[in-house]
Write an enzyme that holds these catalytic residues in place. Structure first.
Site, mmCIF file in Angstrom:
data_model
loop_
_atom_site.group_PDB
_atom_site.id
_atom_site.type_symbol
_atom_site.label_atom_id
_atom_site.label_comp_id
_atom_site.label_asym_id
_atom_site.label_seq_id
_atom_site.Cartn_x
_atom_site.Cartn_y
_atom_site.Cartn_z
ATOM 1 N N LYS A 196 -2.503 6.258 -4.298
ATOM 2 C CA LYS A 196 -3.588 7.179 -3.961
ATOM 3 C C LYS A 196 -3.227 8.599 -4.403
ATOM 4 C CE LYS A 196 -3.561 4.762 0.510
ATOM 5 N NZ LYS A 196 -2.115 4.499 0.579
ATOM 6 N N ASP A 236 0.836 -1.202 0.000
ATOM 7 C CA ASP A 236 0.000 0.000 0.000
ATOM 8 C C ASP A 236 0.867 1.247 0.000
ATOM 9 O OD1 ASP A 236 -2.820 1.201 0.485
ATOM 10 O OD2 ASP A 236 -1.568 2.146 2.017
ATOM 11 N N TYR A 243 3.428 9.649 -0.370
ATOM 12 C CA TYR A 243 4.496 8.956 0.345
ATOM 13 C C TYR A 243 5.850 9.128 -0.348
ATOM 14 C CZ TYR A 243 0.589 6.329 2.493
ATOM 15 O OH TYR A 243 -0.565 5.948 3.130
ATOM 16 N N HIS A 255 -7.276 9.698 -1.912
ATOM 17 C CA HIS A 255 -6.621 9.553 -0.605
ATOM 18 C C HIS A 255 -7.420 10.181 0.531
ATOM 19 C CE1 HIS A 255 -2.314 9.161 1.222
ATOM 20 N NE2 HIS A 255 -3.226 8.879 2.111
#
Length: 276
Positions: free
Chosen positions: A77, A47, A52, A110
């Site tokens: 996301k 994930d 990120y 997200h």
């Protein structure tokens, strides 16, 4: 629940299957070694997210692992700062380039913080990218029933997945119930409460089963039918978090953990489910 194993999957409304245990890479600036270790431990579900900033590292880990693309389920996301039809289409192409993939298994909105108009424009773009073969399954994260009903009211396809914070102190029962009634799989982020596991109930149950508290919390999530996404950069922890399929929590222990719920006050993350 005793017959679950690391290869267990759940069928999504898209027709694809999702491994029941995922590996999160949030706040992991050097994700390649961690993801490689996760693959060694048997995880086949990673994930990630654009925010990120480690999609490239996840892709590199897969290429170094010797696993084929089809053996691994990868999520990304798009966060609210990049919502909007054109921006999302471009961001999906950017994610594909970063990963080095031809497709993304699951792509999520997200968060719902961009407002109704941009949420729906974003969803339209994600559906179009799916129809173009760039995404296999579409979903959302941190959405409430209100946000999901907006999609239904707009006459668009509903998400296959909603990823939210879920752990004994933050159980979000209204949105979980909504998702179950509507065939939406619930993924659980922060399943081990970001390491805040010193509560006496969690500790006593861990002692009873001769397990570490993280394993108890992940098992609680699995037995509730969630898809937990534990994260770690520590090899020992990566492996132990996957060793949750050879025991079952008794009903009284599940109830004891259920009774820890503090609602939204129990959240340990941003948890924007209640946003406008």
């Amino acid at each position: 629940m005793a017959d679950l194993n690391l290869n267990s999957v759940v069928k999504l409304s898209s027709g694809y299957t999702l491994p029941l245990l995922g590996f999160g890479v949030y706040r992991n600036d050097d994700a390649t070694p961690s993801v490689l270790e996760a693959f060694k431990a048997g995880y086949r579900h990673i994930d990630s997210a654009q925010m990120y900033r480690n999609e490239e590292q996840v892709g590199n880990a897969l290429r170094q692992s010797g696993l084929s693309r089809g053996e691994v389920f990868i999520t990304s996301k798009v966060a609210s700062k990049d919502h909007g039809y054109e921006r999302v289409l471009a961001s999906i192409d950017g994610s594909l380039k970063s990963f080095g993939f031809d497709y993304i298994d699951l792509f999520l909105i997200h968060d719902p913080l961009s407002g109704k108009e941009k949420r729906l424009a974003t969803w339209k773009a994600i559906l179009e990218a799916r129809d173009a073969g760039k995404i296999r399954t579409v979903g959302v994260s941190n959405f409430s029933a209100k946000h999901l009903e907006e999609i239904r009211d707009a006459g668009m396809e509903m998400p296959a997945v909603n990823q939210i914070e879920l752990q004994p102190f933050c159980q979000q029962k209204p949105i979980v119930e909504y998702c179950r009634k509507n065939g939406i799989v619930v993924e659980a982020y922060c399943p081990v409460i970001r390491g805040e596991m010193n509560h006496e109930v969690i500790q006593s149950i861990a002692k009873k089963y001769s397990r570490d508290p993280g394993q108890i919390l992940i098992r609680w999530s699995l037995q509730h039918g969630f898809v937990p996404l534990p994260k770690s950069a520590t090899p020992k922890r990566i492996h132990s978090n996957a060793q949750v399929f050879d025991f079952t929590l008794a009903d009284e222990d599940m109830r004891a953990l259920d009774e820890l719920d503090r609602g939204a006050d129990g959240a340990v993350s941003w948890n924007p489910v209640g946003g406008d």
